[in-house]
Motif scaffolding. Structure first.
Motif, PDB file in Angstrom:
ATOM      1  N   GLU A 112       0.848  -1.189   0.000  1.00  0.00           N
ATOM      2  CA  GLU A 112       0.000   0.000   0.000  1.00  0.00           C
ATOM      3  C   GLU A 112       0.883   1.238   0.000  1.00  0.00           C
ATOM      4  O   GLU A 112       1.874   1.304   0.709  1.00  0.00           O
ATOM      5  CB  GLU A 112      -0.866  -0.018   1.267  1.00  0.00           C
ATOM      6  CG  GLU A 112      -1.804   1.165   1.360  1.00  0.00           C
ATOM      7  CD  GLU A 112      -2.542   1.167   2.674  1.00  0.00           C
ATOM      8  OE1 GLU A 112      -3.189   2.176   2.966  1.00  0.00           O
ATOM      9  OE2 GLU A 112      -2.464   0.182   3.403  1.00  0.00           O
ATOM     10  N   LYS A 113       0.541   2.223  -0.813  1.00  0.00           N
ATOM     11  CA  LYS A 113       1.422   3.375  -0.984  1.00  0.00           C
ATOM     12  C   LYS A 113       1.781   4.038   0.336  1.00  0.00           C
ATOM     13  O   LYS A 113       2.914   4.465   0.559  1.00  0.00           O
ATOM     14  CB  LYS A 113       0.760   4.414  -1.897  1.00  0.00           C
ATOM     15  CG  LYS A 113       1.446   4.563  -3.245  1.00  0.00           C
ATOM     16  CD  LYS A 113       0.848   5.731  -3.994  1.00  0.00           C
ATOM     17  CE  LYS A 113       1.650   5.984  -5.261  1.00  0.00           C
ATOM     18  NZ  LYS A 113       1.185   7.158  -5.986  1.00  0.00           N
ATOM     19  N   TYR A 114       0.798   4.104   1.223  1.00  0.00           N
ATOM     20  CA  TYR A 114       1.046   4.781   2.495  1.00  0.00           C
ATOM     21  C   TYR A 114       2.089   4.043   3.312  1.00  0.00           C
ATOM     22  O   TYR A 114       2.839   4.624   4.074  1.00  0.00           O
ATOM     23  CB  TYR A 114      -0.257   4.870   3.299  1.00  0.00           C
ATOM     24  CG  TYR A 114      -0.141   5.743   4.515  1.00  0.00           C
ATOM     25  CD1 TYR A 114      -0.413   7.093   4.444  1.00  0.00           C
ATOM     26  CD2 TYR A 114       0.264   5.217   5.739  1.00  0.00           C
ATOM     27  CE1 TYR A 114      -0.297   7.899   5.548  1.00  0.00           C
ATOM     28  CE2 TYR A 114       0.382   6.010   6.849  1.00  0.00           C
ATOM     29  CZ  TYR A 114       0.102   7.356   6.752  1.00  0.00           C
ATOM     30  OH  TYR A 114       0.225   8.156   7.848  1.00  0.00           O
ATOM     31  N   GLU A 115       2.130   2.723   3.154  1.00  0.00           N
ATOM     32  CA  GLU A 115       2.982   1.911   4.009  1.00  0.00           C
ATOM     33  C   GLU A 115       4.429   1.935   3.576  1.00  0.00           C
ATOM     34  O   GLU A 115       5.338   1.913   4.384  1.00  0.00           O
ATOM     35  CB  GLU A 115       2.480   0.464   4.010  1.00  0.00           C
ATOM     36  CG  GLU A 115       3.307  -0.468   4.855  1.00  0.00           C
ATOM     37  CD  GLU A 115       2.685  -1.845   4.940  1.00  0.00           C
ATOM     38  OE1 GLU A 115       3.337  -2.713   5.526  1.00  0.00           O
ATOM     39  OE2 GLU A 115       1.578  -2.048   4.429  1.00  0.00           O
ATOM     40  N   ALA A 116       4.673   1.944   2.259  1.00  0.00           N
ATOM     41  CA  ALA A 116       6.026   1.720   1.782  1.00  0.00           C
ATOM     42  C   ALA A 116       6.751   3.026   1.504  1.00  0.00           C
ATOM     43  O   ALA A 116       6.191   3.947   0.945  1.00  0.00           O
ATOM     44  CB  ALA A 116       5.988   0.880   0.520  1.00  0.00           C
ATOM     45  N   PRO A 117       8.044   3.113   1.868  1.00  0.00           N
ATOM     46  CA  PRO A 117       8.830   4.287   1.528  1.00  0.00           C
ATOM     47  C   PRO A 117       9.281   4.269   0.078  1.00  0.00           C
ATOM     48  O   PRO A 117       9.919   5.187  -0.376  1.00  0.00           O
ATOM     49  CB  PRO A 117      10.027   4.197   2.474  1.00  0.00           C
ATOM     50  CG  PRO A 117      10.174   2.748   2.751  1.00  0.00           C
ATOM     51  CD  PRO A 117       8.784   2.191   2.729  1.00  0.00           C
ATOM     52  N   LYS A 364      -9.519   0.007  22.134  1.00  0.00           N
ATOM     53  CA  LYS A 364      -9.572  -0.376  20.723  1.00  0.00           C
ATOM     54  C   LYS A 364      -8.143  -0.714  20.307  1.00  0.00           C
ATOM     55  O   LYS A 364      -7.246   0.123  20.425  1.00  0.00           O
ATOM     56  CB  LYS A 364     -10.109   0.778  19.868  1.00  0.00           C
ATOM     57  CG  LYS A 364     -10.108   0.509  18.376  1.00  0.00           C
ATOM     58  CD  LYS A 364     -11.157  -0.503  17.983  1.00  0.00           C
ATOM     59  CE  LYS A 364     -11.260  -0.650  16.474  1.00  0.00           C
ATOM     60  NZ  LYS A 364     -12.259  -1.671  16.077  1.00  0.00           N
ATOM     61  N   LYS A 365      -7.923  -1.947  19.849  1.00  0.00           N
ATOM     62  CA  LYS A 365      -6.583  -2.401  19.503  1.00  0.00           C
ATOM     63  C   LYS A 365      -6.504  -2.642  18.005  1.00  0.00           C
ATOM     64  O   LYS A 365      -7.291  -3.420  17.459  1.00  0.00           O
ATOM     65  CB  LYS A 365      -6.262  -3.700  20.253  1.00  0.00           C
ATOM     66  CG  LYS A 365      -6.259  -3.511  21.772  1.00  0.00           C
ATOM     67  CD  LYS A 365      -6.644  -4.761  22.524  1.00  0.00           C
ATOM     68  CE  LYS A 365      -8.139  -4.986  22.421  1.00  0.00           C
ATOM     69  NZ  LYS A 365      -8.651  -5.969  23.404  1.00  0.00           N
ATOM     70  N   GLY A 371      -4.535  -1.260   9.214  1.00  0.00           N
ATOM     71  CA  GLY A 371      -5.460  -1.177  10.335  1.00  0.00           C
ATOM     72  C   GLY A 371      -5.309   0.124  11.103  1.00  0.00           C
ATOM     73  O   GLY A 371      -6.303   0.749  11.509  1.00  0.00           O
ATOM     74  N   CYS A 372      -4.065   0.548  11.286  1.00  0.00           N
ATOM     75  CA  CYS A 372      -3.820   1.822  11.980  1.00  0.00           C
ATOM     76  C   CYS A 372      -4.375   2.993  11.173  1.00  0.00           C
ATOM     77  O   CYS A 372      -5.016   3.899  11.725  1.00  0.00           O
ATOM     78  CB  CYS A 372      -2.318   2.007  12.208  1.00  0.00           C
ATOM     79  SG  CYS A 372      -1.588   0.849  13.399  1.00  0.00           S
ATOM     80  N   LYS A 373      -4.120   2.976   9.877  1.00  0.00           N
ATOM     81  CA  LYS A 373      -4.607   4.057   9.021  1.00  0.00           C
ATOM     82  C   LYS A 373      -6.133   4.120   9.032  1.00  0.00           C
ATOM     83  O   LYS A 373      -6.724   5.206   9.055  1.00  0.00           O
ATOM     84  CB  LYS A 373      -4.096   3.860   7.597  1.00  0.00           C
ATOM     85  CG  LYS A 373      -4.465   4.978   6.629  1.00  0.00           C
ATOM     86  CD  LYS A 373      -3.835   4.732   5.272  1.00  0.00           C
ATOM     87  CE  LYS A 373      -4.102   5.890   4.329  1.00  0.00           C
ATOM     88  NZ  LYS A 373      -5.513   6.041   3.988  1.00  0.00           N
ATOM     89  N   HIS A 374      -6.786   2.964   9.042  1.00  0.00           N
ATOM     90  CA  HIS A 374      -8.253   2.917   9.016  1.00  0.00           C
ATOM     91  C   HIS A 374      -8.844   3.603  10.251  1.00  0.00           C
ATOM     92  O   HIS A 374      -9.765   4.433  10.131  1.00  0.00           O
ATOM     93  CB  HIS A 374      -8.723   1.467   8.939  1.00  0.00           C
ATOM     94  CG  HIS A 374     -10.201   1.312   8.938  1.00  0.00           C
ATOM     95  ND1 HIS A 374     -10.983   1.559   7.819  1.00  0.00           N
ATOM     96  CD2 HIS A 374     -11.073   0.960   9.932  1.00  0.00           C
ATOM     97  CE1 HIS A 374     -12.245   1.352   8.114  1.00  0.00           C
ATOM     98  NE2 HIS A 374     -12.343   0.996   9.388  1.00  0.00           N
ATOM     99  N   CYS A 395       2.974  -3.299  13.103  1.00  0.00           N
ATOM    100  CA  CYS A 395       3.158  -4.645  12.547  1.00  0.00           C
ATOM    101  C   CYS A 395       1.960  -5.528  12.902  1.00  0.00           C
ATOM    102  O   CYS A 395       1.413  -5.415  14.003  1.00  0.00           O
ATOM    103  CB  CYS A 395       4.440  -5.284  13.078  1.00  0.00           C
ATOM    104  SG  CYS A 395       5.932  -4.413  12.553  1.00  0.00           S
ATOM    105  N   SER A 396       1.590  -6.405  11.999  1.00  0.00           N
ATOM    106  CA  SER A 396       0.473  -7.309  12.243  1.00  0.00           C
ATOM    107  C   SER A 396       0.810  -8.243  13.402  1.00  0.00           C
ATOM    108  O   SER A 396       1.832  -8.921  13.383  1.00  0.00           O
ATOM    109  CB  SER A 396       0.172  -8.127  10.985  1.00  0.00           C
ATOM    110  OG  SER A 396      -0.252  -7.282   9.943  1.00  0.00           O
TER     111      SER A 396
END
Length: 462
Positions: A112-117, A364-365, A371-374, A395-396
């Motif tokens: 996902e674009k947001y995740e990767a540098p 809320k975990k 998941g964090c972005k959501h 991390c998952s």
């Protein structure tokens, strides 16, 4: 797929292992010795002469240095001996291997674009550093060696051999079981002492201290059904996401430092001239330790894969070692290494501090960057959620799902829970080791954590 570059994460660990052996044994003293290592790697894996720069840049990265694209070694060893400091960025891109990668789409762009540098790839990877959240998955999943994180052990060797400088190994809660299901924490402590560490300290102990601080903050800040509190403990990926992209939500974030930073600051306060090395499954921690307002607490960061390679390189067989056991942390502190651990621990203390509290802690975990972005997008957009304490882990599965672990996350969670249950200390509130440390810092009761300027400085960001 080109065989020379395929499975390069394994080849990278071979380079590191050889560096450790040669530097430790005193046979790596000049540029000629580094060249010998480079040619040994070339011959072992069948690289061509025109690929020597790629090999030499990976040697530099394994020494904790920046790659520079030069075919000649110059002052690499003197930098290690004189400066001993690892600089940003911790993730580097190396020219060459991308042209051999046959993956389509590119391994780098499937995230996902947001995740990767990594946002673009031609012949070389392009890292957009102002958007990078240092999750480290680009480095761990690129198996052609185009992207790699610096290894911080070679500059540490001279310190470990210096009896005048105490060096502490501060180990993350997720370390349990990473070196074998039957390897005890006491055996790890023995092994770390064998290579020069003064002692091994559970970072879970400092998680216990921060749990109490965040419980007090929660009680102070969450007074109505509309209030909510975001923990900043543990995860720099979660913290960076909020800080860089959600300014409105940032004000709800705890000012606490991570247990890693707290461990370094407190150990250095208690032991003059001490150095602290953090050991974790995380690449992001290497960057966190170098942030301007946190720098100096932690001197070096190693991950579990690197430590495993160090033990192998130095012929340390953990199974045969005596066990030097110490019970330092509570159940609550020890489960910080998996999703929900922070929430569980803070809730136990909130309930102890205010058992008749009207507004109960409802956690809320979330884990994984998506998941964090959501949940952060939902909060930014005003979506009503039923929770008032929000824990995010990049991390998952939490830290157990980090990019540099030795075992799978599901097994790691089970072992962490079992190790937590083995503690004689149920909650951070019951941990006498916490009170012993606080008394050494001049605090006589728990509530002073929020009032004492010295302890606030140790446990908070600027």
């Amino acid at each position: 797929m080109d065989d020379r570059y395929a499975n390069f994460n394994e080849k990278r660990m071979h380079i590191f292992s050889e560096l450790v052996k040669r530097y430790w044994n005193g046979t790596l003293n000049n540029e000629d010795d580094l060249n010998d290592l480079a040619y040994d790697v070339k011959n072992k894996y069948g690289f061509r002469n025109d690929e020597m720069i790629f090999i030499k840049d990976h040697i530099r990265i394994a020494m904790g240095l920046d790659p520079n694209g030069e075919n000649e070694f110059k002052d690499e060893l003197s930098k290690i001996k004189i400066h001993k400091e690892i600089n940003l960025p911790v993730i580097a891109n190396i020219e060459g291997p991308c042209e051999y990668c046959k993956e389509n789409p590119c391994q780098c762009s499937i995230f996902e674009k947001y995740e990767a540098p990594i946002y673009n790839r031609s012949n070389d990877p392009i890292i957009v550093n102002n958007k990078c959240i240092n999750c480290g998955y680009c480095a761990s999943r690129c198996d052609f060696g185009a992207i790699s994180d610096k290894i911080e052990f070679i500059p540490l060797i001279d310190l470990l051999k210096n009896d005048d400088i105490p060096v502490f190994a501060a180990v993350a809660p997720a370390i349990v079981g990473q070196f074998g299901e039957n390897i005890t924490m006491g055996q790890l402590r023995t092994a770390l002492k064998m290579i020069g560490f003064k002692d091994m300290v559970e970072v879970a102990l400092f998680a216990d201290i921060l749990t109490i601080k965040e419980a007090l903050e929660f009680n102070h800040l969450v007074k109505t059904e509309e209030d909510f509190f975001l923990t900043s403990c543990c995860c720099p990926v979660w913290f960076n996401m909020i800080k860089n992209n959600y300014p409105y939500i940032y004000k709800h974030l705890s000012p606490s430092v991570s247990p890693m930073i707290a461990s370094g600051r407190i150990l250095k306060k208690l032991y003059s001239n001490a150095k602290v090395v953090f050991i974790a499954p995380c690449i992001a921690k290497k960057a966190e330790a170098k942030e301007a307002d946190l720098k100096g607490a932690i001197d070096y960061v190693l991950n579990f894969r690197e430590l495993n390679e160090i033990f192998n390189a130095l012929d340390i067989n953990l199974e045969n070692l005596p066990s030097d056991e110490k019970d330092q942390a509570s159940f609550g502190g020890r489960v910080y290494g998996r999703t929900g651990g922070v929430s569980f621990s803070v809730k136990t203390v909130v309930n102890r501090l205010e058992p008749t509290r009207v507004i109960k802690l409802k956690a809320k975990k979330v884990d994984g960057v998506s998941g964090c972005k959501h949940i952060l997008d939902a909060l930014r957009n005003g979506v009503k959620i039923s929770s008032n304490f929000i824990e995010g882990m990049g991390c998952s599965g939490g830290c157990v799902g980090g990019p540099r672990t030795n075992i799978d996350a599901e097994k790691a969670v089970r072992l962490i829970n079992e190790f937590g249950e083995d503690s004689f200390i149920l909650t951070p509130f019951d941990n006498l080791n916490v009170m012993k440390i606080l008394k050494q810092l001049g605090i006589s009761n728990i509530e002073e954590i929020m009032e004492n300027n010295e302890i606030k400085k140790l446990l908070s960001r600027e």
